[in-house]
Design a protein around this motif. Structure first.
Motif, PDB file in Angstrom:
ATOM      1  N   GLN A  18     -12.118   0.568   0.313  1.00  0.00           N
ATOM      2  CA  GLN A  18     -11.964   1.207   1.615  1.00  0.00           C
ATOM      3  C   GLN A  18     -10.656   2.011   1.699  1.00  0.00           C
ATOM      4  O   GLN A  18     -10.642   3.096   2.263  1.00  0.00           O
ATOM      5  N   MET A  19      -9.588   1.475   1.137  1.00  0.00           N
ATOM      6  CA  MET A  19      -8.309   2.197   1.162  1.00  0.00           C
ATOM      7  C   MET A  19      -8.379   3.428   0.263  1.00  0.00           C
ATOM      8  O   MET A  19      -7.730   4.434   0.541  1.00  0.00           O
ATOM      9  N   VAL A  72      18.076   7.167   8.625  1.00  0.00           N
ATOM     10  CA  VAL A  72      17.126   7.386   7.549  1.00  0.00           C
ATOM     11  C   VAL A  72      16.475   6.034   7.269  1.00  0.00           C
ATOM     12  O   VAL A  72      17.147   5.078   6.907  1.00  0.00           O
ATOM     13  N   LEU A  73      15.166   5.957   7.512  1.00  0.00           N
ATOM     14  CA  LEU A  73      14.459   4.689   7.364  1.00  0.00           C
ATOM     15  C   LEU A  73      13.504   4.723   6.184  1.00  0.00           C
ATOM     16  O   LEU A  73      12.904   5.746   5.883  1.00  0.00           O
ATOM     17  N   SER A  74      13.401   3.587   5.565  1.00  0.00           N
ATOM     18  CA  SER A  74      12.422   3.369   4.517  1.00  0.00           C
ATOM     19  C   SER A  74      11.300   2.552   5.150  1.00  0.00           C
ATOM     20  O   SER A  74      11.562   1.551   5.798  1.00  0.00           O
ATOM     21  N   LYS A  75      10.074   2.995   4.997  1.00  0.00           N
ATOM     22  CA  LYS A  75       8.936   2.250   5.549  1.00  0.00           C
ATOM     23  C   LYS A  75       8.038   1.808   4.403  1.00  0.00           C
ATOM     24  O   LYS A  75       7.696   2.593   3.536  1.00  0.00           O
ATOM     25  N   LYS A  76       7.705   0.528   4.447  1.00  0.00           N
ATOM     26  CA  LYS A  76       6.775  -0.026   3.467  1.00  0.00           C
ATOM     27  C   LYS A  76       5.665  -0.728   4.230  1.00  0.00           C
ATOM     28  O   LYS A  76       5.902  -1.315   5.272  1.00  0.00           O
ATOM     29  N   LYS A  92      -3.569   3.623  -2.269  1.00  0.00           N
ATOM     30  CA  LYS A  92      -3.725   2.656  -3.356  1.00  0.00           C
ATOM     31  C   LYS A  92      -3.033   1.357  -2.975  1.00  0.00           C
ATOM     32  O   LYS A  92      -2.005   1.360  -2.308  1.00  0.00           O
ATOM     33  N   LEU A  93      -3.620   0.258  -3.419  1.00  0.00           N
ATOM     34  CA  LEU A  93      -3.065  -1.071  -3.160  1.00  0.00           C
ATOM     35  C   LEU A  93      -2.550  -1.670  -4.463  1.00  0.00           C
ATOM     36  O   LEU A  93      -3.144  -1.467  -5.522  1.00  0.00           O
ATOM     37  N   LYS A  94      -1.457  -2.429  -4.333  1.00  0.00           N
ATOM     38  CA  LYS A  94      -0.903  -3.135  -5.483  1.00  0.00           C
ATOM     39  C   LYS A  94      -0.607  -4.554  -5.035  1.00  0.00           C
ATOM     40  O   LYS A  94       0.151  -4.775  -4.086  1.00  0.00           O
ATOM     41  N   THR A 131       0.831  -1.192   0.000  1.00  0.00           N
ATOM     42  CA  THR A 131       0.000   0.000   0.000  1.00  0.00           C
ATOM     43  C   THR A 131       0.870   1.249   0.000  1.00  0.00           C
ATOM     44  O   THR A 131       1.992   1.233   0.495  1.00  0.00           O
ATOM     45  N   THR A 132       0.327   2.289  -0.595  1.00  0.00           N
ATOM     46  CA  THR A 132       0.991   3.589  -0.512  1.00  0.00           C
ATOM     47  C   THR A 132       0.807   4.098   0.912  1.00  0.00           C
ATOM     48  O   THR A 132       0.074   3.501   1.712  1.00  0.00           O
ATOM     49  N   SER A 133       1.443   5.191   1.233  1.00  0.00           N
ATOM     50  CA  SER A 133       1.303   5.745   2.582  1.00  0.00           C
ATOM     51  C   SER A 133       0.947   7.220   2.475  1.00  0.00           C
ATOM     52  O   SER A 133       0.992   7.813   1.407  1.00  0.00           O
ATOM     53  N   LEU A 134       0.587   7.782   3.609  1.00  0.00           N
ATOM     54  CA  LEU A 134       0.344   9.212   3.654  1.00  0.00           C
ATOM     55  C   LEU A 134       0.986   9.761   4.917  1.00  0.00           C
ATOM     56  O   LEU A 134       1.118   9.048   5.915  1.00  0.00           O
ATOM     57  N   ASN A 135       1.404  10.999   4.848  1.00  0.00           N
ATOM     58  CA  ASN A 135       2.045  11.631   5.996  1.00  0.00           C
ATOM     59  C   ASN A 135       0.962  12.310   6.827  1.00  0.00           C
ATOM     60  O   ASN A 135       0.550  13.431   6.540  1.00  0.00           O
TER      61      ASN A 135
END
Length: 183
Positions: free
Chosen positions: A151-152, A94-98, A158-160, A13-17
């Motif tokens: 729902q997302m 510096v972190l990458s979050k998925k 968005k979902l992939k 899924t994408t993320s939002l801040n």
């Protein structure tokens, strides 16, 4: 598809801040998330993957760009930016979050009783063909996936669905953290 007749769909899924949203937008996101959770009639796993971000390629790009700059004022600005990035990295990781959603399909949804499953797992595979199990899993999982997509979407996300090679890469990164570097 798993050996015991269960299956799963894994979606990134994408993320939002959330912190950058206004108070009203945050309230709307919380209400949409609440609606999402309350609408679930099936199990759902949420995986948050944090990994150290490798920014060496970005730093190489900055140094190469710096070498090409002729204007002294632009060089000074670039030096400031490079120093800012370097200091930021020293102060904090510096972190990458998925984010991933896993929708499971239990082999019990095939209509096989628990007692038979215990017997079947000891003596061999399920008494169903792989095609039959896959068809049943898709019939159960696709509506769940579509529901989550809707729902997302209300959350602006968005979902992939991950394919086999993306799943293999994800598993490799999870189980080989010292070797793999996230992209």
């Amino acid at each position: 598809l798993f050996k015991d007749g269960s299956a799963a769909i894994v979606m990134e899924t994408t993320s939002l801040n959330f912190g950058l949203l206004s108070e009203k937008e945050q309230e709307a996101v919380v209400a949409s998330y609440k609606a999402l959770i309350n609408s679930l009639s099936f199990p759902l796993q949420i995986l948050v993957r944090s990994a150290k971000k490798d920014i060496s390629t970005y730093m190489s790009y900055l140094y190469a760009a710096y070498q090409k700059i002729i204007n002294p004022k632009l060089k000074e600005l670039m030096t400031g930016h490079i120093n800012f990035i370097t200091e930021s990295i020293k102060k904090k990781n510096v972190l990458s979050k998925k984010f991933y959603l896993v929708i499971p399909f239990s082999s019990l949804e095939l209509g096989v009783s628990k007692s038979f499953m215990a017997f079947a797992t000891r003596s061999g595979p399920l008494p169903f063909s792989q095609d039959y199990v896959l068809t049943k899993a898709k019939l159960a999982l696709n509506p769940r996936k579509d529901h989550l997509n809707r729902q997302m979407g209300r959350l602006g996300l968005k979902l992939k669905q991950l394919n086999s090679s993306e799943l293999t890469e994800l598993y490799y990164q999870i189980y080989n953290t010292e070797v793999s570097q996230p992209k």
